[in-house]
Structures are given as structure tokens and as C-alpha cells.
Scaffold this motif. Structure first.
Motif, PDB file in Angstrom:
ATOM      1  N   ARG A  49       0.836  -1.209   0.000  1.00  0.00           N
ATOM      2  CA  ARG A  49       0.000   0.000   0.000  1.00  0.00           C
ATOM      3  C   ARG A  49       0.865   1.251   0.000  1.00  0.00           C
ATOM      4  O   ARG A  49       0.554   2.239  -0.664  1.00  0.00           O
ATOM      5  N   ALA A  50       1.951   1.211   0.755  1.00  0.00           N
ATOM      6  CA  ALA A  50       2.870   2.360   0.783  1.00  0.00           C
ATOM      7  C   ALA A  50       3.480   2.589  -0.594  1.00  0.00           C
ATOM      8  O   ALA A  50       3.629   3.742  -1.020  1.00  0.00           O
ATOM      9  N   CYS A  51       3.815   1.515  -1.289  1.00  0.00           N
ATOM     10  CA  CYS A  51       4.362   1.649  -2.646  1.00  0.00           C
ATOM     11  C   CYS A  51       3.315   2.233  -3.596  1.00  0.00           C
ATOM     12  O   CYS A  51       3.623   3.105  -4.407  1.00  0.00           O
ATOM     13  N   PRO A  77      -1.102  10.109  -9.020  1.00  0.00           N
ATOM     14  CA  PRO A  77      -2.549   9.903  -8.836  1.00  0.00           C
ATOM     15  C   PRO A  77      -3.200   9.144 -10.002  1.00  0.00           C
ATOM     16  O   PRO A  77      -4.052   8.291  -9.775  1.00  0.00           O
ATOM     17  N   ASP A  78      -2.797   9.425 -11.240  1.00  0.00           N
ATOM     18  CA  ASP A  78      -3.368   8.717 -12.397  1.00  0.00           C
ATOM     19  C   ASP A  78      -3.043   7.232 -12.360  1.00  0.00           C
ATOM     20  O   ASP A  78      -3.897   6.390 -12.621  1.00  0.00           O
ATOM     21  N   HIS A  79      -1.803   6.904 -12.025  1.00  0.00           N
ATOM     22  CA  HIS A  79      -1.404   5.501 -11.972  1.00  0.00           C
ATOM     23  C   HIS A  79      -2.048   4.793 -10.786  1.00  0.00           C
ATOM     24  O   HIS A  79      -2.490   3.653 -10.900  1.00  0.00           O
ATOM     25  N   ARG A  80      -2.119   5.466  -9.651  1.00  0.00           N
ATOM     26  CA  ARG A  80      -2.733   4.899  -8.451  1.00  0.00           C
ATOM     27  C   ARG A  80      -4.207   4.597  -8.723  1.00  0.00           C
ATOM     28  O   ARG A  80      -4.719   3.552  -8.333  1.00  0.00           O
ATOM     29  N   VAL A  92      -8.428  -1.501 -11.186  1.00  0.00           N
ATOM     30  CA  VAL A  92      -8.210  -2.843 -11.730  1.00  0.00           C
ATOM     31  C   VAL A  92      -8.152  -3.883 -10.625  1.00  0.00           C
ATOM     32  O   VAL A  92      -8.849  -4.894 -10.665  1.00  0.00           O
ATOM     33  N   TYR A  93      -7.311  -3.647  -9.622  1.00  0.00           N
ATOM     34  CA  TYR A  93      -7.036  -4.694  -8.641  1.00  0.00           C
ATOM     35  C   TYR A  93      -7.948  -4.687  -7.427  1.00  0.00           C
ATOM     36  O   TYR A  93      -8.208  -5.735  -6.849  1.00  0.00           O
ATOM     37  N   TYR A  94      -8.439  -3.537  -7.017  1.00  0.00           N
ATOM     38  CA  TYR A  94      -9.299  -3.497  -5.839  1.00  0.00           C
ATOM     39  C   TYR A  94     -10.780  -3.486  -6.196  1.00  0.00           C
ATOM     40  O   TYR A  94     -11.611  -3.944  -5.423  1.00  0.00           O
ATOM     41  N   SER A 149       6.530  -2.063  -9.721  1.00  0.00           N
ATOM     42  CA  SER A 149       7.504  -3.140  -9.619  1.00  0.00           C
ATOM     43  C   SER A 149       8.841  -2.622  -9.083  1.00  0.00           C
ATOM     44  O   SER A 149       9.453  -3.234  -8.202  1.00  0.00           O
ATOM     45  N   VAL A 150       9.273  -1.463  -9.575  1.00  0.00           N
ATOM     46  CA  VAL A 150      10.525  -0.845  -9.110  1.00  0.00           C
ATOM     47  C   VAL A 150      10.404  -0.454  -7.639  1.00  0.00           C
ATOM     48  O   VAL A 150      11.299  -0.711  -6.829  1.00  0.00           O
ATOM     49  N   LEU A 151       9.287   0.165  -7.280  1.00  0.00           N
ATOM     50  CA  LEU A 151       9.071   0.586  -5.890  1.00  0.00           C
ATOM     51  C   LEU A 151       9.049  -0.612  -4.943  1.00  0.00           C
ATOM     52  O   LEU A 151       9.606  -0.554  -3.846  1.00  0.00           O
ATOM     53  N   MET A 152       8.427  -1.688  -5.380  1.00  0.00           N
ATOM     54  CA  MET A 152       8.352  -2.886  -4.544  1.00  0.00           C
ATOM     55  C   MET A 152       9.737  -3.507  -4.370  1.00  0.00           C
ATOM     56  O   MET A 152      10.078  -3.953  -3.278  1.00  0.00           O
ATOM     57  N   GLN A 153      10.511  -3.504  -5.438  1.00  0.00           N
ATOM     58  CA  GLN A 153      11.868  -4.061  -5.351  1.00  0.00           C
ATOM     59  C   GLN A 153      12.704  -3.248  -4.368  1.00  0.00           C
ATOM     60  O   GLN A 153      13.406  -3.799  -3.534  1.00  0.00           O
TER      61      GLN A 153
END
Length: 194
Positions: free
Chosen positions: A131-133, A139-142, A148-150, A181-185
Motif C-alpha cells: 500500500r505504501a508503494c 494519482p493517475d497511476h494509483r 483494476v485490482y481493488y 515493480s521498481v518501488l516494490m523491489q
């Protein structure tokens, strides 16, 4: 058999509920509200981050449903229509809040960035870290990730809710997933996307 009909009737029944609401049926309004208010509230809360304001805006969405049910064109799912109204109300509230915030007052409300023991423990939790990532995305990507996912919306439905082309939705989704993906890594979370 009756139990099976009730499960199937939630999604299939929404159009009928809107027709009945347009005729002034209060019971239909109660049913539509009970089916969708939590989803609308959670969607708005992702924009606003204030539960009281999110609750007020959720109520405003359903007031609009009561007043505008006769204008619904039945070209989309009712849930898509509701989330579209919710998005508009949330963005309007954000614009209104930005205009009315005094910079001196805002500085006084800034929080200390240092992690508390509680925050440190939450960071270990993959869900909290994810969630932090997501919060670090634009805002557009979030918004696209959230829908899509929630909310399990299709590309077409997202296009209707957000008011952009389906190709733009796909492009935003591609870039959002790549950035996430980058943020999660960086956060030490194993990759959550295929």
C-alpha cells in the motif's frame, strides 16, 4: 435455489433497482445502497484519506442516484456509474481543499517523518508495504491500479469512469505496473506482478 437466485440477482438486479429508484421506490434505494456503499466509500477514501469526508461524499453519491436515476442510460454497469460519480466528487473535494488551505496552517500540521515502532512493524507487513508503494505512484497511476485490482474493473469500465480512452488506460496500467515493480523491489517486497 432461492439462495442461488439471490447471489445472481445482486449484479443482474442493479439495473432493475435503478429503474425502480427512478420511480421513487425507497426500498430499491436501500438495497442499492447496501450493495454498493462500502465499495464507493473505500474508493473515495483512497482519494481523500479522511473517513468523515469520504462518508459525506459517499452519501452525496447516493443522493445523486436518488435524484438522477431517471437519467441513467443503462449502457454500463451501475457500479461503473457509481464509481464515476464518486471519482468526480472526490476530485472536486480535492480541488476545493487545495484552494481553501492556508499554507501557514498546513505547515503547523506537518508530521514527523521518523518511523515509530508501530510504523516499523507495519513496514514488515507485505500488505502495508505494498500500500505504501502504491501511495508513491502518481494519482493517475494509483487510480488505475485501484480500479483494476481493488474494484476489478475492466479496461472499458475504467475508460468510462475516468473519462479517458481505453488505450490511455492500457498505457497508464503498463507504466503503473512498471513503476510499482521498481518501488516494490526497492522496498524489499518480492515482485507481485507477472
Amino acid at each position: 435455489m432461492a439462495e442461488r437466485q439471490q447471489v445472481n440477482s445482486v449484479g443482474d438486479d442493479d439495473h432493475d433497482l435503478v429503474r425502480r429508484i427512478a420511480e421513487g421506490d425507497k426500498e430499491a434505494m436501500r438495497r442499492l445502497y447496501s450493495h454498493h456503499h462500502l465499495r464507493v466509500y473505500r474508493f473515495i477514501l483512497r482519494f481523500i484519506s479522511n473517513s468523515a469526508t469520504a462518508e459525506d461524499l459517499t452519501n452525496d453519491v447516493f443522493i445523486d442516484v436518488w435524484q438522477q436515476a431517471g437519467r441513467f442510460e443503462f449502457k454500463s454497469k451501475v457500479s461503473t456509474w457509481l464509481l464515476g460519480m464518486a471519482r468526480f466528487k472526490a476530485l472536486s473535494e480535492i480541488r476545493k481543499t487545495r484552494i481553501s488551505v492556508d499554507p501557514d496552517d498546513a505547515l503547523g500540521e506537518m508530521e514527523d517523518d521518523a518511523d515509530t515502532p508501530e510504523v516499523t512493524a507495519q513496514k514488515r507487513d507485505k500488505g502495508a508495504a505494498l500500500r505504501a508503494c502504491i501511495e508513491k505512484l502518481t494519482p493517475d497511476h494509483r487510480e488505475v491500479i485501484d480500479l483494476v485490482y481493488y474494484h476489478e474493473k475492466s479496461i472499458k469500465e475504467i475508460s468510462e469512469i475516468v473519462g479517458i480512452s481505453e488505450n490511455t488506460v492500457k498505457t497508464r496500467m503498463f507504466h503503473a505496473r512498471k513503476k510499482l515493480s521498481v518501488l516494490m523491489q526497492r522496498a524489499g517486497i518480492d515482485r507481485g506482478w507477472p
